[in-house]
Design an enzyme around this catalytic site. Sequence first.
Site, PDB file in Angstrom:
ATOM      1  N   ASN A 166       0.804  -1.231   0.000  1.00  7.54           N
ATOM      2  CA  ASN A 166       0.000   0.000   0.000  1.00  7.54           C
ATOM      3  C   ASN A 166       0.835   1.278   0.000  1.00  7.54           C
ATOM      4  O   ASN A 166       0.474   2.262  -0.624  1.00  7.54           O
ATOM      5  CB  ASN A 166      -1.000   0.008   1.157  1.00  7.54           C
ATOM      6  CG  ASN A 166      -0.335   0.028   2.509  1.00  7.54           C
ATOM      7  OD1 ASN A 166       0.737  -0.552   2.701  1.00  7.54           O
ATOM      8  ND2 ASN A 166      -0.949   0.690   3.458  1.00  7.54           N
ATOM      9  N   GLY A 183       2.382  -5.567   7.594  1.00  8.69           N
ATOM     10  CA  GLY A 183       1.441  -6.266   6.722  1.00  8.69           C
ATOM     11  C   GLY A 183       0.186  -6.639   7.503  1.00  8.69           C
ATOM     12  O   GLY A 183      -0.124  -6.046   8.546  1.00  8.69           O
ATOM     13  N   GLU A 239       3.971  -4.498  12.561  1.00  4.99           N
ATOM     14  CA  GLU A 239       3.021  -3.395  12.320  1.00  4.99           C
ATOM     15  C   GLU A 239       1.901  -3.974  11.468  1.00  4.99           C
ATOM     16  O   GLU A 239       2.116  -4.286  10.300  1.00  4.99           O
ATOM     17  CB  GLU A 239       3.712  -2.238  11.587  1.00  4.99           C
ATOM     18  CG  GLU A 239       4.915  -1.648  12.307  1.00  4.99           C
ATOM     19  CD  GLU A 239       4.554  -0.832  13.536  1.00  4.99           C
ATOM     20  OE1 GLU A 239       3.352  -0.575  13.754  1.00  4.99           O
ATOM     21  OE2 GLU A 239       5.467  -0.475  14.285  1.00  4.99           O
ATOM     22  N   CYS A 274      -3.215   1.560   6.597  1.00  2.00           N
ATOM     23  CA  CYS A 274      -3.551   0.896   7.863  1.00  2.00           C
ATOM     24  C   CYS A 274      -4.210   1.862   8.832  1.00  2.00           C
ATOM     25  O   CYS A 274      -4.990   1.461   9.690  1.00  2.00           O
ATOM     26  CB  CYS A 274      -2.289   0.308   8.489  1.00  2.00           C
ATOM     27  SG  CYS A 274      -0.973   1.534   8.674  1.00  2.00           S
ATOM     28  N   GLU A 291       7.835   1.701  16.147  1.00  2.00           N
ATOM     29  CA  GLU A 291       8.880   2.204  15.277  1.00  2.00           C
ATOM     30  C   GLU A 291       8.818   3.724  15.334  1.00  2.00           C
ATOM     31  O   GLU A 291       7.916   4.299  15.940  1.00  2.00           O
ATOM     32  CB  GLU A 291       8.674   1.680  13.843  1.00  2.00           C
ATOM     33  CG  GLU A 291       8.797   0.163  13.783  1.00  2.00           C
ATOM     34  CD  GLU A 291       8.755  -0.425  12.372  1.00  2.00           C
ATOM     35  OE1 GLU A 291       8.355   0.270  11.431  1.00  2.00           O
ATOM     36  OE2 GLU A 291       9.135  -1.608  12.234  1.00  2.00           O
TER      37      GLU A 291
HETATM   38  P1  NAP Z   1       0.319  -9.144   3.736  1.00  2.00           P
HETATM   39  O1  NAP Z   1      -0.414 -10.005   2.793  1.00  2.00           O
HETATM   40  O2  NAP Z   1       0.366  -9.531   5.158  1.00  2.00           O
HETATM   41  O3  NAP Z   1       1.782  -8.976   3.138  1.00  2.00           O
HETATM   42  C1  NAP Z   1       2.772  -8.148   3.732  1.00  2.00           C
HETATM   43  C2  NAP Z   1       4.141  -8.635   3.273  1.00  2.00           C
HETATM   44  O4  NAP Z   1       4.381  -9.926   3.857  1.00  2.00           O
HETATM   45  C3  NAP Z   1       4.230  -8.843   1.764  1.00  2.00           C
HETATM   46  O5  NAP Z   1       5.544  -8.528   1.318  1.00  2.00           O
HETATM   47  C4  NAP Z   1       3.963 -10.331   1.645  1.00  2.00           C
HETATM   48  O6  NAP Z   1       4.451 -10.869   0.441  1.00  2.00           O
HETATM   49  C5  NAP Z   1       4.716 -10.852   2.844  1.00  2.00           C
HETATM   50  N1  NAP Z   1       4.333 -12.194   3.297  1.00  2.00           N
HETATM   51  C6  NAP Z   1       3.206 -12.891   3.060  1.00  2.00           C
HETATM   52  N2  NAP Z   1       3.270 -14.117   3.650  1.00  2.00           N
HETATM   53  C7  NAP Z   1       4.470 -14.185   4.282  1.00  2.00           C
HETATM   54  C8  NAP Z   1       5.124 -15.175   5.060  1.00  2.00           C
HETATM   55  N3  NAP Z   1       4.563 -16.357   5.312  1.00  2.00           N
HETATM   56  N4  NAP Z   1       6.347 -14.898   5.548  1.00  2.00           N
HETATM   57  C9  NAP Z   1       6.937 -13.716   5.319  1.00  2.00           C
HETATM   58  N5  NAP Z   1       6.375 -12.734   4.571  1.00  2.00           N
HETATM   59  C10 NAP Z   1       5.153 -12.964   4.063  1.00  2.00           C
HETATM   60  O7  NAP Z   1      -0.255  -7.650   3.706  1.00  2.00           O
HETATM   61  P2  NAP Z   1      -0.651  -6.798   2.447  1.00  2.00           P
HETATM   62  O8  NAP Z   1      -1.944  -7.307   1.898  1.00  2.00           O
HETATM   63  O9  NAP Z   1       0.516  -6.669   1.535  1.00  2.00           O
HETATM   64  O10 NAP Z   1      -0.871  -5.374   3.130  1.00  2.00           O
HETATM   65  C11 NAP Z   1      -2.063  -4.972   3.703  1.00  2.00           C
HETATM   66  C12 NAP Z   1      -2.039  -5.121   5.202  1.00  2.00           C
HETATM   67  O11 NAP Z   1      -0.932  -4.404   5.752  1.00  2.00           O
HETATM   68  C13 NAP Z   1      -3.262  -4.526   5.867  1.00  2.00           C
HETATM   69  O12 NAP Z   1      -3.732  -5.405   6.849  1.00  2.00           O
HETATM   70  C14 NAP Z   1      -2.743  -3.237   6.489  1.00  2.00           C
HETATM   71  O13 NAP Z   1      -3.483  -2.791   7.598  1.00  2.00           O
HETATM   72  C15 NAP Z   1      -1.368  -3.650   6.866  1.00  2.00           C
HETATM   73  N6  NAP Z   1      -0.504  -2.482   7.054  1.00  2.00           N
HETATM   74  C16 NAP Z   1      -0.126  -2.143   8.319  1.00  2.00           C
HETATM   75  C17 NAP Z   1       0.646  -1.013   8.529  1.00  2.00           C
HETATM   76  C18 NAP Z   1       1.075  -0.600   9.915  1.00  2.00           C
HETATM   77  O14 NAP Z   1       1.979   0.226  10.009  1.00  2.00           O
HETATM   78  N7  NAP Z   1       0.475  -1.114  10.966  1.00  2.00           N
HETATM   79  C19 NAP Z   1       1.051  -0.243   7.431  1.00  2.00           C
HETATM   80  C20 NAP Z   1       0.650  -0.633   6.153  1.00  2.00           C
HETATM   81  C21 NAP Z   1      -0.130  -1.761   5.972  1.00  2.00           C
HETATM   82  P3  NAP Z   1       3.391 -11.062  -0.780  1.00  2.00           P
HETATM   83  O15 NAP Z   1       2.896  -9.711  -1.116  1.00  2.00           O
HETATM   84  O16 NAP Z   1       4.223 -11.647  -1.835  1.00  2.00           O
HETATM   85  O17 NAP Z   1       2.319 -11.983  -0.274  1.00  2.00           O
END
Ligand code: NAP
Length: 473
Positions: free
Chosen positions: A148, A224, A246, A280, A453
């Site tokens: 994002n 994520g 996060e 997020c 962070e």
């Molecule tokens: P995600 O599916 O959890 O993916 C995040 C990252 O983790 C991606 O690079 C993903 O790779 C990788 N990943 C997936 N499975 C993994 C595993 N088993 N081991 C290690 N890495 C793995 O999240 P997203 O859909 O990209 O992002 C949206 C989410 O992020 C939302 O829930 C949002 O709230 C959250 N977010 C939180 C913050 C915060 O600061 N709290 C900031 C931004 C976003 P792939 O893309 O290749 O699957």
Amino acid sequence: MEHFNHIGGMDVPAHSGATLEHIRPSTGQPDARLPRSDVRDVQHAVEAASAAQRAWADRPATERADLCDAIADQLDKRIDEFAALESNDTGKPLTLARNMDISRAIANFRFFAGAVRHDETGAHEMHGAINFTLRRPIGVVGLITPWNLPLYLLSWKVAPAIAMGNAVIAKPSELTPATATALAGIFREVGAPPGVFNLVHGLGGEAGQAIVDHPQIKAISFTGGTATGARVAASAAPVFKKLSLELGGKNATLVFSDADLDAALDGAVRAGFTNQGEICLCGSRVLVERSIYERFTAAFIDRVRALRVGEPSEPSTQVGALISEGHREKVRGFLALAVSEGGTVHGGGVPNRPGWFMEPAVITGLSPTCRTATEEIFGPVVTIHPFDSEVEALAIANGVRYGLSASVWTSDLSRAHRMSVALEVGMVWVNTWLLRDLRVPFGGVKDSGVGREGGRHSLEFFSESRNVCFRWR
Ligand code: NAP
């Protein structure tokens, strides 16, 4: 466009030769290929990072800070190019990519250059002895980031990690590889020692999991989704890997009748729909005091209807494309769920054009405890609910598994303070939203994450404190 991994200062394909196709969200058409890395590529990156790390840690902090500043300078010079890459990969408006994402990435490198230059540690005197704290880098660290805010979040981790003397292995989302690839080019241009910054593209379950599992990677900073965060934590816990998580959010915007309503409307719309609601911190639940609920809701829906959805490169566009077809289907699935839960959906249509666009949606008439109002949707969808008292507002705001942030709109200072104390979140904004000072602690409670962070919190995460006790008598 062809992306490569960046390992030991070299651009290399995946060991297996396998690639993934990248689809541009605003057209739905393929526009790039990237390496589909696996455990062998991560092993290669760990070897390169380990070989570089000790010498890097031995460089003076001022030199590491200079490297961060040099990266910021290059990003600044090429801000338009980076903004275009980010907008193409994510579907977000180009102006937002320039003014928020890339500007913030530049600020992250400059901020942590300054932070490490001005960092200090404690000393504790005893009778006849003195303790002082040394801060040592961890070694090789893994950085895993979502789609994002690709460069914004990657730079938020890379800058403090390298400033503290670590070598990094970064894995961006496979949906948004471009600015990470371009950042690797900048590391090379500014003469960073090979192996300090390594980039491994690929899928989370493959390259990401290999980073989390590797025994020589001593810390993981992960941003994520909550479900992925739980998987990362489960893998890291048995080997006591240092973790920063996060995760997701379902943030409340609380509007009291004594608020400046125009400012609150602006703030609630911005909080709900910036970056297509794919932040997020987005305020996806708007809670409004009942005495102004009807008036506020009508004005809110009018303002949301006026948001311009369209071509990301158009300067007037306010809402771009969602990240993928699958994600848009998931988000629209919540609109159908909302109807089955008794809600009325205002907006949410799909424009007749290629790409993963969707009109913003406001949902009224839902119970604040239903699935639509409590699960993270992560798209341009806001539910709006009335409340009768502070106690009820708090119960609704706190009645979800997440605890990332909230914004409170009121002119009553005492109430603002009471709410700030009682809200179960890591961050509260009063009469504003997403006003960021990079020194402050950033992070969530409950299922929104573990750890903080920002500022010294990042410097502490990417280092280990060592106490040295000197007896002098
Ligand atoms: P995600 O599916 O959890 O993916 C995040 C990252 O983790 C991606 O690079 C993903 O790779 C990788 N990943 C997936 N499975 C993994 C595993 N088993 N081991 C290690 N890495 C793995 O999240 P997203 O859909 O990209 O992002 C949206 C989410 O992020 C939302 O829930 C949002 O709230 C959250 N977010 C939180 C913050 C915060 O600061 N709290 C900031 C931004 C976003 P792939 O893309 O290749 O699957």
